[in-house]
Enzyme design. Structure first.
Site, PDB file in Angstrom:
ATOM      1  N   ASN A  12       0.837  -1.204   0.000  1.00 29.92           N
ATOM      2  CA  ASN A  12       0.000   0.000   0.000  1.00 29.92           C
ATOM      3  C   ASN A  12       0.874   1.257   0.000  1.00 29.92           C
ATOM      4  O   ASN A  12       1.960   1.230   0.570  1.00 29.92           O
ATOM      5  CB  ASN A  12      -0.917   0.013   1.229  1.00 29.92           C
ATOM      6  CG  ASN A  12      -2.019  -1.011   1.122  1.00 29.92           C
ATOM      7  OD1 ASN A  12      -2.517  -1.287   0.041  1.00 29.92           O
ATOM      8  ND2 ASN A  12      -2.407  -1.590   2.250  1.00 29.92           N
TER       9      ASN A  12
ATOM     10  N   CYS B 116      -5.634  -7.524  -3.384  1.00 24.60           N
ATOM     11  CA  CYS B 116      -6.089  -7.033  -2.085  1.00 24.60           C
ATOM     12  C   CYS B 116      -7.250  -7.885  -1.588  1.00 24.60           C
ATOM     13  O   CYS B 116      -8.129  -8.270  -2.358  1.00 24.60           O
ATOM     14  CB  CYS B 116      -6.529  -5.576  -2.202  1.00 24.60           C
ATOM     15  SG  CYS B 116      -7.143  -4.863  -0.653  1.00 24.60           S
ATOM     16  N   HIS B 117      -7.281  -8.131  -0.280  1.00 21.47           N
ATOM     17  CA  HIS B 117      -8.307  -9.017   0.288  1.00 21.47           C
ATOM     18  C   HIS B 117      -9.483  -8.266   0.899  1.00 21.47           C
ATOM     19  O   HIS B 117     -10.371  -8.914   1.471  1.00 21.47           O
ATOM     20  CB  HIS B 117      -7.676  -9.940   1.343  1.00 21.47           C
ATOM     21  CG  HIS B 117      -7.082  -9.212   2.513  1.00 21.47           C
ATOM     22  ND1 HIS B 117      -6.115  -9.773   3.311  1.00 21.47           N
ATOM     23  CD2 HIS B 117      -7.296  -7.980   3.021  1.00 21.47           C
ATOM     24  CE1 HIS B 117      -5.776  -8.922   4.257  1.00 21.47           C
ATOM     25  NE2 HIS B 117      -6.488  -7.831   4.105  1.00 21.47           N
TER      26      HIS B 117
END
Length: 467
Positions: free
Chosen positions: A158, A180-181
């Site tokens: 990030n 991304c989760h």
């Protein structure tokens, strides 16, 4: 790499940030549970001893009898050494700077009444973190272009959007995507609400079908179904009945877990805009005006999420360093429980072993979201198959939701130019356009002082001449 009889061997994975004491172990666990792939994990980190420790931890793990995978570990001393080996995959998972730098990102703006619940994506903290990160990703993109231009690149770092945007700005032909989760958490809520409504219990998160629209950490569903059932009415009913208390995740209480929430921000956004906001409340709040969900700590508490302090992150790092010591000494073993991540599943698909649909962060050049700019990096679903990522058209965003997203899209372009050209005025422009800052109605002179203070705190990582 060899593919035969439904299995893939001799896969080479280059891991940038291989000294990680968090994500790296998650990656090792998923590899250990996968029996259809094998090869070499090559770890590189600016802190080489940490990479060497992880190589030893990984080697110990894959000697265990309960491990299905077969992977060897190497350590490289430079990007050149790492990438000259022509890996099939490059994974990027790094911490840009230190937690001391992140402390200035998160807490300096509080002097002006600007509170941040994460500080790594949006708001002043996300913008300054990006200024540290972009030069690192310029270097990575240039190295990939020179040594392994055909490699598939997976980013976990990030600010996700600006990391991916930088890779493509430096090397337009790069084969990169951001993973991304955050979307998965909202899928789990939909699964749980379906189970509550129907009494069914054997339901998996990824069996639901959702259409993903937006940008990283500010994603939305405009479609959600399971077994032919529209999940929007179920969600609306639950929100109407439980708006005040929110939703309690299994075995998690927002009040004593920094990363948890009661999803009340999600529920409020649904009431206001009609779409299901699909990220954690801590992230969602940071894209909204600063006088709303993040007005002050009391307001944050009312909405039942947390300001994740950097003090907590530092304490957590100490715990993970101690865990690393125990793993190295054989006093503790890595538990092979499911992580809920999809990185290995996507790698399998890209090797040609499966076909997968999942969310992905890539440029909007295919106009996946028709009313966002082509140069924006967007998050939508995509089809993953052998050597290919095919983005799925997600359609236009409703105008009111687009209006929420556009300041961040504009700031992505502004802050990338600021980093590439060392232009402090562009940083000021991005701050003044940020919803958190605008919502606090800060005076321009205060914004300029804040920019100078935050840049001074992170100047070690800024390009020369320093911003």
């Amino acid at each position: 790499m060899k593919v035969q009889n439904g299995a893939c061997s001799d896969v080479r994975v280059a891991y940038i940030g291989g000294g990680s004491h968090g994500w790296a172990w998650t990656f090792f666990k998923d590899l250990a549970r996968e029996e259809d792939m094998s090869g070499v994990i090559d770890l590189y980190d600016i802190d080489r001893p940490m990479a060497e420790q992880n190589a030893e931890i990984g080697t110990r793990l894959f000697k265990r009898s309960d491990v299905k995978g077969n992977w060897k570990f190497e350590v490289s001393g430079s990007l050149k050494e790492l990438l000259e080996k022509k890996p099939e995959f490059v994974i990027i998972s790094i911490l840009p700077g230190t937690f001391d730098h992140m402390a200035s990102d998160v807490h300096l703006p509080e002097k002006y009444g600007i509170y941040q619940s994460v500080g790594d994506t949006a708001g002043p903290g996300g913008l300054v973190r990006a200024l540290r990160t972009i030069p690192m990703f310029v270097e990575i993109a240039e190295a990939i272009k020179e040594y392994c231009p055909e490699t598939l690149v997976i980013n976990y770092t990030n600010p996700m959007t600006l990391c991916v945007k930088t890779l493509y700005r430096v090397f337009p032909q790069i084969k990169a995507f951001g993973c991304c989760h955050e979307v998965f958490g909202t899928q789990k809520i939909l699964r749980d609400m379906y189970q509550l409504a129907t009494g069914e219990t054997d339901v998996e998160r990824d069996e639901g079908i959702v259409n993903v629209q937006g940008i990283n950490h500010f994603t939305w569903f405009d479609y959600a179904s399971y077994k032919g059932i529209d999940l929007f009415p179920l969600y609306r009913k639950y929100v109407d009945e439980h708006f005040q208390e929110g939703y309690a995740e299994r075995d998690t209480n927002w009040a004593n877990a920094c990363f948890a929430c009661a999803h009340r921000v999600k529920f409020d956004l649904f009431k206001r805009f009609g779409l299901i906001a699909a990220a954690g409340d801590r992230h969602l709040a940071e894209f909204m005006p600063g006088n709303e969900y993040l007005k002050d700590p009391e307001t944050v508490s009312k909405w039942k999420f947390a300001l994740t302090s950097v003090k907590w992150r530092k304490e957590d790092l100490e715990h993970r360093l101690e865990k690393s010591r125990r793993l190295l000494n054989g006093e503790e073993e890595i538990e092979l429980n499911p992580t809920g991540e999809e990185g290995i599943l996507l790698i399998k698909a890209l090797c040609g072993l499966e076909r997968v649909v999942s969310n992905v962060n890539i440029p909007n050049t295919g106009m996946q979201i028709g009313n966002l700019p082509a140069e924006a990096v967007v998050e939508t679903n995509a089809i993953f198959e052998r050597d290919t990522i095919r983005p799925i058209l997600a359609g236009n965003l409703p105008e009111r939701v687009k209006e929420l997203i556009m300041p961040a899209v504009e700031n992505h372009e502004t802050i990338l130019e600021a980093a590439l050209t060392c232009n402090e005025e562009l940083v000021v422009k991005a701050f003044m356009n940020d919803p958190q800052v605008k919502g606090r109605k800060c005076e321009e002179q205060d914004i300029r002082l804040l920019v100078k203070d935050m840049l001074s705190a992170t100047k070690k990582y800024l390009p020369e001449p320093a911003l």
